[in-house]
Design a protein around this motif. Sequence first.
Motif, PDB file in Angstrom:
ATOM      1  N   SER A   1      10.597  48.509  51.535  1.00  0.00           N
ATOM      2  CA  SER A   1      10.124  47.231  50.999  1.00  0.00           C
ATOM      3  C   SER A   1       8.791  46.871  51.639  1.00  0.00           C
ATOM      4  CB  SER A   1      11.149  46.133  51.290  1.00  0.00           C
ATOM      5  OG  SER A   1      12.351  46.380  50.598  1.00  0.00           O
ATOM      6  N   THR A   2       7.864  46.386  50.828  1.00  0.00           N
ATOM      7  CA  THR A   2       6.520  46.096  51.320  1.00  0.00           C
ATOM      8  C   THR A   2       5.856  45.061  50.430  1.00  0.00           C
ATOM      9  OG1 THR A   2       4.404  47.115  51.952  1.00  0.00           O
ATOM     10  CG2 THR A   2       5.470  47.959  49.965  1.00  0.00           C
ATOM     11  N   ASP A   3       4.841  44.427  50.954  1.00  0.00           N
ATOM     12  CA  ASP A   3       4.091  43.468  50.146  1.00  0.00           C
ATOM     13  C   ASP A   3       3.212  44.170  49.116  1.00  0.00           C
ATOM     14  OD1 ASP A   3       5.162  41.344  51.501  1.00  0.00           O
ATOM     15  OD2 ASP A   3       3.426  41.006  52.791  1.00  0.00           O
ATOM     16  N   LEU A   4       2.611  45.299  49.517  1.00  0.00           N
ATOM     17  CA  LEU A   4       1.602  45.949  48.669  1.00  0.00           C
ATOM     18  C   LEU A   4       1.801  47.451  48.662  1.00  0.00           C
ATOM     19  CD1 LEU A   4      -1.125  45.918  47.054  1.00  0.00           C
ATOM     20  CD2 LEU A   4      -2.282  46.068  49.278  1.00  0.00           C
ATOM     21  N   VAL A   5       1.838  48.027  47.468  1.00  0.00           N
ATOM     22  CA  VAL A   5       1.785  49.478  47.278  1.00  0.00           C
ATOM     23  C   VAL A   5       0.492  49.823  46.564  1.00  0.00           C
ATOM     24  CG1 VAL A   5       2.729  51.419  45.952  1.00  0.00           C
ATOM     25  CG2 VAL A   5       4.258  49.972  47.293  1.00  0.00           C
ATOM     26  N   THR A   6      -0.249  50.789  47.094  1.00  0.00           N
ATOM     27  CA  THR A   6      -1.416  51.324  46.400  1.00  0.00           C
ATOM     28  C   THR A   6      -1.146  52.774  46.016  1.00  0.00           C
ATOM     29  OG1 THR A   6      -2.460  51.902  48.526  1.00  0.00           O
ATOM     30  CG2 THR A   6      -3.098  49.805  47.512  1.00  0.00           C
TER      31      THR A   6
END
Length: 325
Positions: free
Chosen positions: A148-153
């Motif tokens: 889980s993370t705020d941002l995936v690039t």
Amino acid sequence: MNDPLRTALAELLDGLPPTEVAAAVDRLIANYRGATPTDAPILRNRADVAAYAAYRMPATFAAVRSALAAFADALPDFTPGSHVDVGGGTGAATWAVSATWDGTRPVTVLDWAEPALDLGRQIAAAHPPLADARWQRARIGSGLALESTDLVTVSYVLNELTEADRTALADAAAAAAQCVVIVEAGTPAGYNRVIEARDRLVRAGFRVAAPCPHSAACPIVPGQDWCHFSARVGRSSLHRQIKGGSLAYEDEKFSYVAATRLPAEPAPARVVRRPQIRKGQVLLDLCEADERLSRTTVTKRHGDLYKAARDADWGDAWPPHDSLS
């Protein structure tokens, strides 16, 4: 390219024979322009990784940085507390994230190519926002589970995957992240891959923050056109020598989507072609919030809006924020 990354790349490439790097670049160009094998990483050894850093990392940084800037405009109160870069290779997207938002955050870079991860770790070690990043080997595609993370690039990765793996990656990103930014080459095929991922993210409950001013279907007729933008890339002397050019810059064409589960304020419209400046008027090709493409003519009689149109660039929001106040 930002100064810390330029400095890190200059130190990396210092002393490398340009002819050796140029030979590796030629092979990489063939891979990126043609069919790419999916059973082995593109970056296989140190020479390949050095070539990639010289040939692609500055352009990847510029494209991702441009996409993130548009995304940040749509979410002005958002700062990612964590970031996962999928297929990140040497980490260009992580540098772009650190250039977009101040501060440090947990960063994880996932890639199949161990030499790329090693080099990314090396050049990031002296850059405080990335000094503690995790560089982890992982197969990108089916079976990938993201924390889980705020941002995936995901930048310049989908081209390397099968259709099934692209689908799995988009679904994994949607399941793990609050925000997803995907960047691909600004070609018809790259745009099509972005649209595939965009559609899956929207079906998963995301809203498009940029570049589109809406989350409905893209109004471009498939096969007739494609949506892409341009980022100006500064080139080092070695970069110019390797790529056989003389200009101090080049323009990187890219397609992208930035989507989020958070409240966002997409642009009222987006300039989707280079503005045409003529005597007393500016022609702007726009993608609009009512899900259509249009051409708007802004003339001198529009006053400040005309001045803004003359300063507008390909990819900009329209009208500019200050004209809405």
